[in-house]
Scaffold this active site. Structure first.
Site, PDB file in Angstrom:
ATOM      1  N   GLY A  12       0.744  -1.264   0.133  1.00  0.00           N
ATOM      2  CA  GLY A  12       0.034  -0.117   0.097  1.00  0.00           C
ATOM      3  C   GLY A  12       0.872   1.188  -0.153  1.00  0.00           C
ATOM      4  N   SER A  13       2.137   1.399  -0.345  1.00  0.00           N
ATOM      5  CA  SER A  13       2.704   2.619  -0.640  1.00  0.00           C
ATOM      6  C   SER A  13       2.258   3.409  -1.449  1.00  0.00           C
ATOM      7  CB  SER A  13       4.273   2.077  -0.832  1.00  0.00           C
ATOM      8  OG  SER A  13       4.429   1.686  -2.140  1.00  0.00           O
ATOM      9  N   ASN A  14       1.710   3.244  -2.713  1.00  0.00           N
ATOM     10  CA  ASN A  14       1.077   4.204  -3.531  1.00  0.00           C
ATOM     11  C   ASN A  14      -0.237   4.817  -2.673  1.00  0.00           C
ATOM     12  OD1 ASN A  14       2.113   4.403  -6.323  1.00  0.00           O
ATOM     13  ND2 ASN A  14       2.044   2.350  -6.088  1.00  0.00           N
ATOM     14  N   ARG A  99      -6.065  -7.955  -8.374  1.00  0.00           N
ATOM     15  CA  ARG A  99      -7.068  -8.598  -9.082  1.00  0.00           C
ATOM     16  C   ARG A  99      -7.618  -8.524 -10.218  1.00  0.00           C
ATOM     17  NH1 ARG A  99      -9.366 -13.319  -6.767  1.00  0.00           N
ATOM     18  NH2 ARG A  99     -11.466 -12.727  -7.806  1.00  0.00           N
ATOM     19  N   ILE A 100      -7.785  -9.364 -11.091  1.00  0.00           N
ATOM     20  CA  ILE A 100      -8.472  -8.896 -12.315  1.00  0.00           C
ATOM     21  C   ILE A 100     -10.040  -8.846 -12.108  1.00  0.00           C
ATOM     22  CG2 ILE A 100      -9.246  -9.664 -14.749  1.00  0.00           C
ATOM     23  CD1 ILE A 100      -6.420 -11.206 -14.687  1.00  0.00           C
ATOM     24  N   HIS A 117       0.239   0.877 -13.132  1.00  0.00           N
ATOM     25  CA  HIS A 117       0.706  -0.309 -13.566  1.00  0.00           C
ATOM     26  C   HIS A 117       2.333  -0.064 -13.706  1.00  0.00           C
ATOM     27  CE1 HIS A 117       1.199  -4.101 -15.835  1.00  0.00           C
ATOM     28  NE2 HIS A 117       1.987  -3.709 -16.440  1.00  0.00           N
ATOM     29  N   THR A 149     -10.047  -0.077 -18.303  1.00  0.00           N
ATOM     30  CA  THR A 149     -11.184  -0.424 -19.197  1.00  0.00           C
ATOM     31  C   THR A 149     -11.409  -2.216 -18.787  1.00  0.00           C
ATOM     32  OG1 THR A 149      -9.689  -0.984 -20.883  1.00  0.00           O
ATOM     33  CG2 THR A 149     -10.749   1.266 -20.859  1.00  0.00           C
ATOM     34  N   ASP A 153      -4.930  -3.791 -18.252  1.00  0.00           N
ATOM     35  CA  ASP A 153      -3.788  -2.772 -18.344  1.00  0.00           C
ATOM     36  C   ASP A 153      -3.995  -1.936 -19.605  1.00  0.00           C
ATOM     37  OD1 ASP A 153      -2.833  -3.388 -15.857  1.00  0.00           O
ATOM     38  OD2 ASP A 153      -1.669  -5.026 -16.710  1.00  0.00           O
ATOM     39  N   GLN A 181       8.811   6.569  -8.330  1.00  0.00           N
ATOM     40  CA  GLN A 181       8.141   7.496  -9.424  1.00  0.00           C
ATOM     41  C   GLN A 181       6.879   7.409  -9.242  1.00  0.00           C
ATOM     42  OE1 GLN A 181       9.963  10.017 -10.869  1.00  0.00           O
ATOM     43  NE2 GLN A 181      11.545   9.212  -9.741  1.00  0.00           N
TER      44      GLN A 181
HETATM   45  C1  GAR Z   1       3.046  -1.138  -7.664  1.00  0.00           C
HETATM   46  O1  GAR Z   1       4.345  -1.357  -8.367  1.00  0.00           O
HETATM   47  C2  GAR Z   1       2.223  -1.090  -8.507  1.00  0.00           C
HETATM   48  O2  GAR Z   1       2.539  -0.349  -9.645  1.00  0.00           O
HETATM   49  C3  GAR Z   1       1.878  -2.644  -8.958  1.00  0.00           C
HETATM   50  O3  GAR Z   1       2.132  -3.355  -7.627  1.00  0.00           O
HETATM   51  C4  GAR Z   1       2.854  -2.447  -6.878  1.00  0.00           C
HETATM   52  C5  GAR Z   1       2.195  -2.348  -5.459  1.00  0.00           C
HETATM   53  O4  GAR Z   1       2.931  -1.488  -4.468  1.00  0.00           O
HETATM   54  N1  GAR Z   1       0.805  -2.896  -9.474  1.00  0.00           N
HETATM   55  C6  GAR Z   1       0.348  -3.765 -10.270  1.00  0.00           C
HETATM   56  O5  GAR Z   1       1.148  -4.591 -10.612  1.00  0.00           O
HETATM   57  C7  GAR Z   1      -1.060  -3.973 -10.741  1.00  0.00           C
HETATM   58  N2  GAR Z   1      -1.091  -5.029 -11.969  1.00  0.00           N
HETATM   59  P1  GAR Z   1       2.103  -0.984  -3.372  1.00  0.00           P
HETATM   60  O6  GAR Z   1       1.374  -1.832  -2.889  1.00  0.00           O
HETATM   61  O7  GAR Z   1       3.346  -0.413  -2.286  1.00  0.00           O
HETATM   62  O8  GAR Z   1       1.560   0.275  -3.759  1.00  0.00           O
END
Ligand code: GAR
Length: 197
Positions: A12-14, A99-100, A117, A149, A153, A181
């Site tokens: 969950g860093s994003n 999850r899809i 992504h 959509t 991706d 980034q």
């Molecule tokens: C991130 O790199 C995100 O872009 C990727 O998972 C990571 C989650 O990191 N997402 C995917 O691959 C989606 N298909 P986070 O949990 O630290 O945000």
């Protein structure tokens, strides 16, 4: 108030970067928007504790408890739509949600559903993006924020960040460089969307 609901599966860093940006840049005053809830499909997702610590509603909906993808997505939608206030747009943000989603779910939130992504789409949709970029001999890699959509991706690109691929990079090293980034472009892209929401 415009509610933002964030879906996670892990660290969950994003999500944390988005929550911090919302506080730092005063999204409540600027856009009448707030991160209302964080939902994980995995009970062990680390990000849940961060969200709860910020006073944000957090919930787990374990996909393993559901017999089908349709049943899980229906329950997820039910949970999300509790935050869908009349006449107030809801923004649904996928942040490492692994999850899809079914086409029915995606069409329900179309135009208000974002994803990040870890590749420069349209290159490397799907999994193992960093290893695939290394295997392909790419000199740059990066991340993409896009509208979701029904095609995995896919969807309109809202923001991208590019990083160099350096000699000696492993998938983990490259992933960490890209992730720094991601934490910049995802909050910025959401902020841009909120301006017109
Ligand atoms: C991130 O790199 C995100 O872009 C990727 O998972 C990571 C989650 O990191 N997402 C995917 O691959 C989606 N298909 P986070 O949990 O630290 O945000």
């Amino acid at each position: 108030m415009k509610n933002i609901v964030i879906l996670i599966s892990g660290t969950g860093s994003n999500m944390a970067a988005i929550v911090k940006a919302a506080q730092r840049d005063a999204w409540q005053e600027k856009f009448d928007a707030r991160v209302a809830a964080v939902i994980s499909n995995r009970p062990d997702a680390k990000g849940l504790a961060f969200a709860a610590g910020q006073g944000i509603d957090s919930a787990v909906l374990d996909h393993k408890a559901f017999a089908s993808r349709d049943a899980f997505d229906a329950a997820l939608s039910e949970l999300i739509d509790r935050y869908d206030e009349p006449a107030q747009p809801l923004l649904l943000v996928l942040a490492g949600f692994m999850r899809i989603l079914t086409p029915g779910f995606v069409s329900h939130y179309e135009g208000r559903l974002l994803n990040i992504h870890p590749s420069l789409l349209p290159a490397f949709p799907g999994l193992h993006t960093h290893q695939r970029a290394l295997d392909a001999g790419c000199k740059v890699a990066g991340a993409t924020v896009h509208q979701v959509t029904a095609v995995l991706d896919h969807g309109a690109i809202l923001a991208q960040a590019v990083v160099p691929v350096l000699p000696g990079d492993t998938a983990d090293i490259l992933a960490a460089r890209v992730l720094t980034q991601e934490h910049l472009i995802y909050p910025q892209a959401i902020s841009d969307v909120l301006q017109h929401f």
